[in-house]
Design a protein around this motif. Sequence first.
Motif, short mmCIF file in Angstrom:
data_model
loop_
_atom_site.label_atom_id
_atom_site.label_comp_id
_atom_site.label_asym_id
_atom_site.label_seq_id
_atom_site.Cartn_x
_atom_site.Cartn_y
_atom_site.Cartn_z
N SER A 144 -6.47 -1.55 -1.34
CA SER A 144 -7.94 -1.60 -1.44
C SER A 144 -8.54 -0.87 -0.22
O SER A 144 -8.90 0.13 0.47
CB SER A 144 -9.31 -2.61 -1.45
OG SER A 144 -9.57 -2.40 -2.72
N LEU A 145 -7.97 -1.65 1.14
CA LEU A 145 -7.90 -0.86 2.55
C LEU A 145 -7.18 0.40 2.91
O LEU A 145 -7.57 1.08 3.72
CB LEU A 145 -7.71 -1.89 3.79
CG LEU A 145 -8.76 -3.56 3.98
CD1 LEU A 145 -8.57 -4.17 4.33
CD2 LEU A 145 -9.64 -2.89 4.45
N MET A 146 -5.77 0.37 2.15
CA MET A 146 -4.42 1.38 1.95
C MET A 146 -5.27 3.05 1.41
O MET A 146 -5.19 3.74 1.35
CB MET A 146 -3.69 1.33 1.42
CG MET A 146 -2.37 -0.31 2.62
SD MET A 146 -0.80 -0.55 1.90
CE MET A 146 -0.30 0.91 2.15
N VAL A 147 -6.39 2.87 0.14
CA VAL A 147 -6.77 3.85 -0.60
C VAL A 147 -7.87 4.01 -0.06
O VAL A 147 -8.20 5.58 0.11
CB VAL A 147 -6.51 3.30 -2.35
CG1 VAL A 147 -7.93 4.42 -2.19
CG2 VAL A 147 -6.18 2.79 -2.65
N LEU A 148 -8.39 3.58 0.71
CA LEU A 148 -9.19 3.98 2.01
C LEU A 148 -9.05 4.74 2.99
O LEU A 148 -9.90 5.88 3.03
CB LEU A 148 -10.42 2.80 2.66
CG LEU A 148 -11.25 1.78 1.58
CD1 LEU A 148 -11.97 1.12 2.63
CD2 LEU A 148 -12.18 2.61 1.16
N GLU A 174 -8.02 2.62 -11.78
CA GLU A 174 -6.77 1.85 -11.72
C GLU A 174 -5.87 2.27 -10.19
O GLU A 174 -5.76 3.70 -10.28
CB GLU A 174 -5.59 2.61 -12.88
CG GLU A 174 -4.49 1.36 -12.78
CD GLU A 174 -3.54 1.57 -14.26
OE1 GLU A 174 -2.97 1.44 -14.77
OE2 GLU A 174 -3.87 3.13 -14.70
N LEU A 175 -5.63 1.57 -10.22
CA LEU A 175 -4.55 1.52 -8.62
C LEU A 175 -3.44 3.14 -8.22
O LEU A 175 -3.78 3.56 -7.58
CB LEU A 175 -3.96 0.48 -7.71
CG LEU A 175 -3.44 0.31 -6.60
CD1 LEU A 175 -3.99 0.55 -5.38
CD2 LEU A 175 -2.67 -0.91 -6.02
N ASN A 176 -2.92 2.66 -9.09
CA ASN A 176 -2.20 3.46 -9.62
C ASN A 176 -2.76 5.03 -9.70
O ASN A 176 -1.98 6.05 -9.26
CB ASN A 176 -1.04 3.13 -10.31
CG ASN A 176 0.78 4.41 -10.50
OD1 ASN A 176 1.32 4.69 -9.91
ND2 ASN A 176 0.91 4.59 -12.33
N GLN A 177 -2.88 4.87 -10.49
CA GLN A 177 -4.58 6.71 -10.98
C GLN A 177 -5.19 6.82 -9.50
O GLN A 177 -4.49 8.11 -9.13
CB GLN A 177 -5.39 6.57 -12.54
CG GLN A 177 -4.72 6.56 -13.27
CD GLN A 177 -3.85 7.37 -13.97
OE1 GLN A 177 -4.25 8.37 -13.23
NE2 GLN A 177 -3.52 7.28 -15.18
N ILE A 235 -13.90 1.90 -5.96
CA ILE A 235 -12.63 0.82 -5.12
C ILE A 235 -13.57 -0.19 -5.49
O ILE A 235 -12.61 -1.20 -5.34
CB ILE A 235 -13.61 1.14 -3.35
CG1 ILE A 235 -12.93 2.98 -2.92
CG2 ILE A 235 -12.61 0.62 -2.79
CD1 ILE A 235 -11.59 3.28 -2.89
N THR A 236 -14.25 -0.80 -5.81
CA THR A 236 -15.13 -2.35 -6.30
C THR A 236 -13.70 -2.16 -7.29
O THR A 236 -13.63 -3.68 -7.53
CB THR A 236 -16.48 -2.40 -6.34
OG1 THR A 236 -16.80 -2.41 -4.82
CG2 THR A 236 -17.42 -3.80 -6.38
#
Length: 322
Positions: A160-164, A180-183, A98-99
């Motif tokens: 990042s918060l939405m991925v959490l 990567e964000l998309n991955q 995430i970082t």
Amino acid sequence: MEAGNGTRISEFLLLGLSEEPELQPLLFGLFLSMYLITVLGNLLMILAVSSDPHLHTPMYFFLSNLSFVDICFTSTTVPKMLLNIQMQRKVITYEGCITQMYFFTLFAELDVFLLTVMAYDRFVAICHPLHYTAIMHPRLCVLLVLLSWIISVLISLLHSLMVLRLSFCTDLEFPHFFCELNQMIQLAHSDNLLNNLMMYFSTVLLGGGSLAGILYSYSKIVSSIRAMSSAQGKYKAFSTCASHLSVVSLFYLTSLGVYLSSAVTHSSPSSATASVMYTVVTPMLNPFIYSLRNKDIKGALERFFGLTGIPRTILLRLKKCP
């Protein structure tokens, strides 16, 4: 983060560019060389601009910021990849992933914003030369860079918060050499519609908007150059923005190529290989592009290393007296 089976996921596997054992030493040497060249080249650019009062102008102020961002951009991915190759392990913790994703997104967006600001700087310098110092005053330059940082930090934090909120299966493998964000969104085990919408919206709004601003600036620059009567003036005006145009083309074309190739082939390994172009190669080439034909940068580096005081050989042609 809770996984689909109720257990807490703690780490991911980064598969890298290749799983062939005989290619690992080659990859390590290649990426270590490119990383060192990137850091050294961009660091020299920052030192040249900061040490020479003649380069304390808006154009070089933005260039030094771009060099700093490029160092950070490459440092978010390559050191971890080199460590994994050297240690022969592919594990990255969930928190580390995430970082890494946050900082990679942050510096990628900063690259886009700084390239847009630099295009605006060239637009003012060529289209409004008499008002350049009044428009591009130091306070505005600092404000533009600060605004770029604030927007990039907020957008990266939002992603990042939405991925959490997403959940992932255990033993998740990333067919990439960094998070990567998309991955991450595509490999999520839970509903990712909101994340996809946010990602595409920000890409179109910020990336497309920045590209439109750059294209508009250069359309006005081309019109101003064509209106000049002096051939020397046309050459001087074009040479001041040729380096920036090369960097913009390299960054956007490689980034666009990565996402188009991944959309057409749906091959994550090929996408990972293509992403090397804009994550590693472009930051490495930027200092060379800006300093190749730039006498100001070359002169600043010579003065920084004290090379200007070295006497040079003078050749005299002796003419025979009649």
